[in-house]
Design a protein around this motif. Structure first.
Motif, PDB file in Angstrom:
ATOM      1  N   TYR A 523      33.027  43.295  36.255  1.00 48.35           N
ATOM      2  CA  TYR A 523      33.905  44.364  36.874  1.00 48.35           C
ATOM      3  C   TYR A 523      34.239  43.960  38.378  1.00 48.35           C
ATOM      4  O   TYR A 523      33.241  43.194  38.982  1.00 48.35           O
ATOM      5  N   HIS A 524      35.523  44.085  38.716  1.00 49.33           N
ATOM      6  CA  HIS A 524      35.994  43.780  39.906  1.00 49.33           C
ATOM      7  C   HIS A 524      36.679  44.903  40.443  1.00 49.33           C
ATOM      8  O   HIS A 524      37.814  45.139  40.241  1.00 49.33           O
ATOM      9  N   CYS A 577      37.617  41.653  46.148  1.00 48.88           N
ATOM     10  CA  CYS A 577      36.668  42.414  45.407  1.00 48.88           C
ATOM     11  C   CYS A 577      35.483  43.051  46.223  1.00 48.88           C
ATOM     12  O   CYS A 577      35.153  42.510  47.175  1.00 48.88           O
ATOM     13  N   HIS A 582      31.139  38.499  45.044  1.00 48.30           N
ATOM     14  CA  HIS A 582      32.159  38.015  44.548  1.00 48.30           C
ATOM     15  C   HIS A 582      33.029  37.700  45.607  1.00 48.30           C
ATOM     16  O   HIS A 582      33.637  36.508  45.514  1.00 48.30           O
ATOM     17  N   LEU A 587      36.340  35.593  46.236  1.00 52.72           N
ATOM     18  CA  LEU A 587      37.573  36.648  45.580  1.00 52.72           C
ATOM     19  C   LEU A 587      38.054  37.381  46.705  1.00 52.72           C
ATOM     20  O   LEU A 587      37.690  38.795  46.772  1.00 52.72           O
TER      21      LEU A 587
HETATM   22 CU    CU Z   1      34.302  41.198  41.485  1.00 54.23          CU
END
Ligand code: CU
Ligand code: C2O
Ligand code: CU
Length: 610
Positions: A523-524, A577, A582, A587
């Motif tokens: 999940y992000h 994110c 992450h 990210l």
């Molecule tokens: Cu993420």
């Protein structure tokens, strides 16, 4: 004896290879350092090659002496720091590549010392057999060279400027907007002042990092239209900053180390000053080494009450922010006072960072029917009344619930997410009122709340547009690889990791549409600073309920979401994110307004790591 030769030379060649790999970064740091590393590497190659062909004793002596000198320099730089360069007088922090270089140089020093003692060495009678015997050692050194050169080539950034003003190759037809101009204009708004002291605090025998000694930090409650002036006093042993998550404020007040300011050094203070435009549930947290500092406890709620609020609407307006540090510091459930029949507003924020998958918390409100009146602080149009449902809340997101207390018994808020990262499994976030507590619901029978079809449709100037000025796809992938001087589980936007992702360049007044395509099993919650998304679609289907306005869009495994925003707040804004591991692993990217420049840089030079 032959093997001694072999390994002496091999270790020197290996050290040279890693020295070459770190040279580019050293050049960026300080040109003489770059030259020095190249010279050392070249000398190592020359000496080792000469020795290979003709092992003169004097050459080996020279080799031994040079190696010893280099190691003495290392020792000085690690103990007290070198007298020159960008970090003059500060002991150097060892990274993986440096460690391996030193290990190889020590090995080669010892071996060449032995060689000197036993000189001249006999030639082997059966070189082939000897060669076979060296295979394991050679393999080991090959692995060391691989790791050393990879971490050396992919080191921590030294000084990366995230500005959009003067990038090479960009057309410069626009005027420059310096970060220093993106501050709140003076005005005569009512002023609310706060002081937040970031410091180490012992709670239940464990050390946390807190604001004002408490977890979560103090709840900051202000009114829409207030000028908020907050002084951050940094009593932590390291630099820090504060970001005001979800607020649309001037860029220079955004609190991002290395982009909108330098990290506030240990022992210093910094003042933020902005006017709160939008009512709603927001939060604040450190944005320096965010991945490390937030889970230690540096977060708190920021509530903006609407300008024309009728103070009698709710009997109680409670806010609750839960994160990794709460559970362990508090070790009990929050309890809120409420009497039968009272109308309650409950504002919920997730600051959890506990595992790699980013799986959202699964909140369940039990004991009374309720409405989800706002998401990420923004009102839902015509929210329907719901029974117990799983409310997925990704880290960084907020839910505002409204319900009336039952005639008897408590209302309880459970979190039914299986805890994978934390040893603490507090299943109840909060109870309200007195009497019997509702039992923990059976999750398998509960529907999951879907924001894509909740509430009643109405107009939305951003979502209703037929076309957008800027449209960008952000594809999320992950894979293992070397980055920041480490071997990591890389997380990428369009195949690149921060700070080397491609920024989304916008101009003031443009409508911008982003499509998030998640090619991972995680999940992000994708969070944009300084703006609010209108959610357009989920998995290719337009949302059918109320307009949904979020600063963090939770993109589940394999999902695709579209969100759009009006670029009306010039600056350099992070989009990343909010699963901080992450973001830490790459990210993260930027929405950059054309022409905006910043004097700050990300990297080891100034120690800014947002
Ligand atoms: Cu993420
Ligand atoms: Cu809540 Cu960039 O962060
Ligand atoms: Cu934010």
């Amino acid at each position: 004896m032959w093997a001694l030769y072999f390994y002496t030379l091999l270790s020197l060649f290996a050290a040279a290879a890693i020295n070459f790999s770190v040279a580019p970064d050293r050049f960026m740091e300080y040109i003489p350092f770059g030259i020095f590393f190249v010279l050392v590497a070249v000398a190592q190659v020359i000496v080792a090659s000469l020795t290979l062909f003709r092992p003169y004793r004097r050459l080996i002596g020279f080799y031994f002496g040079g190696n010893a000198l280099v190691l003495i320099l290392w020792f000085v730089s690690l103990k007290v720091g070198l007298p020159v360069g960008p970090f003059a007088g500060r002991p150097e922090v060892l990274n993986v590549a440096d460690t391996l270089i030193i290990a190889l140089e020590v090995l080669s020093l010892l071996l060449s010392g032995l060689l000197l003692l036993r000189f001249p060495a006999a030639r082997p009678k059966k070189p082939r057999l000897m060669l076979l015997k060296t295979i394991p050692g050679t393999l080991l050194i090959a692995i060391v060279v691989f790791i050393g050169t990879q971490t050396g080539l992919h080191g921590l950034p030294f000084a990366v400027n995230m500005g959009a003003g003067g990038m090479p190759g960009m057309n410069m037809s626009f005027s420059e907007i310096p970060m220093s101009s993106l501050v709140e204009k003076p005005g005569n708004e009512p002023i609310k002042r706060f002081t937040l002291v970031a410091k180490e605090t012992r709670i239940h025998g464990q050390t946390f990092w807190t604001y004002n000694g408490q977890i979560p930090g103090p709840e900051l409650r202000v009114n829409q239209g207030d000028r908020v002036i907050i002084t951050l006093i940094n009593d932590l042993p390291v630099g820090t900053s504060i970001h005001w998550h979800g607020l649309r404020l001037p860029n220079a007040e955004d609190g991002v180390a290395g982009i909108t300011q330098n990290a506030v050094p240990a022992g210093s203070s910094y003042t933020y000053n902005f006017v709160v435009k939008d009512p709603g549930t927001y939060w604040y947290h450190s944005h320096q080494e965010t991945f490390r500092q937030v889970p230690l406890g540096l977060y708190g709620d920021l509530i903006v009450e609407p300008k024309n609020a009728n103070s009698n609407t709710y009997a109680h307006d409670y806010a609750l922010i839960e994160g990794d540090a709460n559970e362990s510091s508090r070790q009990s459930t929050s309890h809120f006072a409420a009497r039968p029949g009272e109308l309650i507003r409950l504002r919920l924020t997730s600051a959890f960072q506990e595992d790699m998958t980013g799986t959202p918390e699964q909140l369940v409100l039990s004991g009374a029917p309720y409405q989800v009146v706002a998401l990420d602080g923004h009102d839902i149009n015509g929210p329907q009344t719901l029974g117990p449902e799983l409310l997925p809340i990704g880290t960084g997101q907020r839910y505002d619930l409204v319900f009336r207390m039952p005639r008897s018994g408590q209302v309880a808020l459970f979190d039914l997410r299986p805890k994978t990262g934390s040893k603490f499994t507090l299943q109840t976030w909060a109870t309200l009122g007195e009497g019997a507590q509702p039992s923990v619901p059976d999750k398998s029978h509960l529907p999951t709340f879907d924001l894509a079809s909740y509430g009643v449709p109405t107009t939305d100037t951003v979502a209703d547009r037929a076309s957008y000025d800027v449209t960008t796809d952000l594809t999320i992938t992950n894979q293992v690889g070397f980055r920041d001087g480490m071997y990591q589980f890389l997380h990428m936007f369009n195949g690149k990791t921060s700070p080397y992702t491609d920024p989304i360049i916008v101009k003031e007044g443009q409508y911008v549409k982003l499509r998030f395509i998640n090619h991972t099993n995680e999940y992000h919650p994708i969070h944009l600073h300084g703006h609010v998304f209108s959610v357009l679609s989920k998995n290719g289907k337009r949302i059918t309920g109320s307009p949904i306005h979020l600063d963090s869009i939770l993109v589940g495994p394999g999902e695709t979401w579209e969100g759009a925003f009006l670029a009306d707040n010039p600056g350099l804004w992070m989009i990343h994110c909010h699963v901080l591991v992450h973001a830490f692993n790459g990210l993260s990217t930027m929405v950059d307004y054309e022409g905006v420049t910043t004097p700050y840089v990300i990297g080891t030079k100034d120690g800014n790591f947002p």
